[in-house]
Write a protein that holds these residues in place. Sequence first.
Motif, mmCIF file in Angstrom:
data_model
loop_
_atom_site.group_PDB
_atom_site.id
_atom_site.type_symbol
_atom_site.label_atom_id
_atom_site.label_comp_id
_atom_site.label_asym_id
_atom_site.label_seq_id
_atom_site.Cartn_x
_atom_site.Cartn_y
_atom_site.Cartn_z
ATOM 1 N N GLN A 74 -8.758 -8.144 2.071
ATOM 2 C CA GLN A 74 -8.008 -7.010 2.615
ATOM 3 C C GLN A 74 -7.958 -5.818 1.661
ATOM 4 O O GLN A 74 -7.448 -4.754 2.022
ATOM 5 C CB GLN A 74 -6.573 -7.433 2.946
ATOM 6 N N HIS A 114 -9.928 -3.633 0.620
ATOM 7 C CA HIS A 114 -10.560 -2.348 0.971
ATOM 8 C C HIS A 114 -9.599 -1.431 1.729
ATOM 9 O O HIS A 114 -9.831 -0.242 1.855
ATOM 10 C CB HIS A 114 -11.820 -2.596 1.803
ATOM 11 N N GLN A 115 -8.508 -2.005 2.256
ATOM 12 C CA GLN A 115 -7.503 -1.190 2.958
ATOM 13 C C GLN A 115 -6.595 -0.434 1.990
ATOM 14 O O GLN A 115 -5.810 0.418 2.415
ATOM 15 C CB GLN A 115 -6.621 -2.071 3.849
ATOM 16 N N ASN A 175 0.827 -1.214 0.000
ATOM 17 C CA ASN A 175 0.000 0.000 0.000
ATOM 18 C C ASN A 175 0.860 1.262 0.000
ATOM 19 O O ASN A 175 0.527 2.249 -0.663
ATOM 20 C CB ASN A 175 -0.954 -0.005 1.195
#
Lengths: 351, 351
Positions: free
Chosen positions: B94, B96-97, B69
């Motif tokens: 995961q 959506h993070q 990310n």
Amino acid sequence: MAQQCEAQGVALRPHIKTLKSLEAAAIYAPLPMPITVSTLAEARAFAEAGYQDILYAVGLSPNKFAQVNALLNDAVTLTVVIDSTDAAAQLCDQAHQLDHPLRVAIEIDVDGQRAGVAAIDESLIAIAAKVATTPSLTFAGVMGHAGASYGCFDAVSRDQMAQQECQQVLLAAKNLADAGYPCTMISAGSTPTVLASASREGLSEMRAGVYATFDLVMAGLGVCAYSDIALSVLTCVIGHQKDKHWVLIDAGWMALSRDTGTQNHPLDCGYGLVCDEQGKILEGWYVAHTNQEHGVVKHRDGRTPDESFAYGTMLRILPVHACATAAQYHSYHVTQDNEHTHASWPRINGW
Amino acid sequence: MAQQCEAQGVALRPHIKTLKSLEAAAIYAPLPMPITVSTLAEARAFAEAGYQDILYAVGLSPNKFAQVNALLNDAVTLTVVIDSTDAAAQLCDQAHQLDHPLRVAIEIDVDGQRAGVAAIDESLIAIAAKVATTPSLTFAGVMGHAGASYGCFDAVSRDQMAQQECQQVLLAAKNLADAGYPCTMISAGSTPTVLASASREGLSEMRAGVYATFDLVMAGLGVCAYSDIALSVLTCVIGHQKDKHWVLIDAGWMALSRDTGTQNHPLDCGYGLVCDEQGKILEGWYVAHTNQEHGVVKHRDGRTPDESFAYGTMLRILPVHACATAAQYHSYHVTQDNEHTHASWPRINGW
């Protein structure tokens, strides 16, 4: 190791080459212990931390003279080793450049495995004579290392190798003393031989290194238990090849090293034995193959991995050869009682 | 390599894992080329240097999500690979993070050697479907690597392996397209296969890495000449064992790595071939054994070393496996026309 040496009445000079860490050495080689190093970079870092009695246990080459002199200028009692009249001649020729006396020991070949002069070789006396008569050099004595002990799979053969190692350095020291060159340093050792039984009478010190963490080579020889191993690589399951019963992990040879030192052992551990995240050995599972960043974990009997190996699971790999695995890193994450502490211990890499 | 890809009309995405050096990559992977990396540490350093199209070619694990990310937040077009429905499920859970879209490719098993889904495996479509329907994820396509090409000792078998590698990723891409998941990335390659002859029609790109310097494994396969090898370890003669015709050098496995990848080649180079300081191969001399800081150099026919191996002589050792040897260092000393420049190129080690 400290208890073993104390019980035998001989000083211990730990070799710090496995972990190359000041913080780790504070546990097994606390100041003001004498130490052994494998590089002058280690000597430099340990000297700066206050270590004053350092043996550089690799045959000195002429291109390292400036680094050696810099250590002497920092008031380190440094001992270097040589094993030929050629090396003695070059060292003596350049010795006038030294600002302080340098201690020189002769490496003795105790097992035919690597470097060193045979205890009965006539060049032994010639080397000592050359060193002893050169201003700025001090003849220190003899040192030997029975690397052949890594081929000793039982206590009897380790005891014999330990005795041979001691006898050869003592014989060399006697021949030198008889010729008028008494030895203050009479040094022998390897982790398997120092932990073996042998008479140490006459030795001034013993050396050992990999006992700092032990590894699968040492466990395979019977020198330690698997549960003694204090170094592991934390890794994650990244996939499977179900047809082949493989578990893929993100620890390849970059993380584990290319060392396959148990290949000729009764139990070949491949590139490492597999533990759960808490360090419990998962019986039969080992790293069978590696690429740069991939490891292939298999079971010895070919069984199918269960949920202990689900995608995303963290595992620990015990190292085949601690010195080689540790060398792939620039620092250690420290755990205590299977919990991560916040400590990070840097390594002294390079030369 | 660039010429080879240009001639075949396919883009090249160099793998920078061998040297892990921005300065070296400026030669063979100059901006704005797309690159392949083996660690997220490499991705981070290359992103900071301006590289914007990066493929992380090791199956993603959940614990690397934050690092991924962070790269997306730096406006990197990052492609990650997965090869199972388990990985797809966790990644999608995961996703959506993520602050920006992440490109996801499926690794295809083209040779049964390592990771990847078979081109005809039904999970292929399930993975693509899961990824394609998850907000924040973009289904990118497929990638494969024929590591089996390291076992191809002649041009015919390399050509066949190159064709197999291409066919398998193309077959996977076709199956995906037929199911409604067209691939923009159709990526294949290894140094031996990209340099081989095969139809590349349909591929979007080719990947290769070790051609940056080549090594003795590649020369042994016939993929390059020994004179093409652009990496060496400078070492000094520290002694001899005259009875055994051994030359001892101060480059052991710490300097050369434990890789013995030519062991099953017609010419086993041990831990490396020996050159003089100018890089001229000294025919028949190789590093036969290593300890941590000692190397044992011997001649294949057992001959006695002459004055070219005198104590204190500098030699160069050609690496068996450039990726592994280079990994033992934190920087390179750069030479040009056999002369040292003052340039030192740092490596991006670690993960």
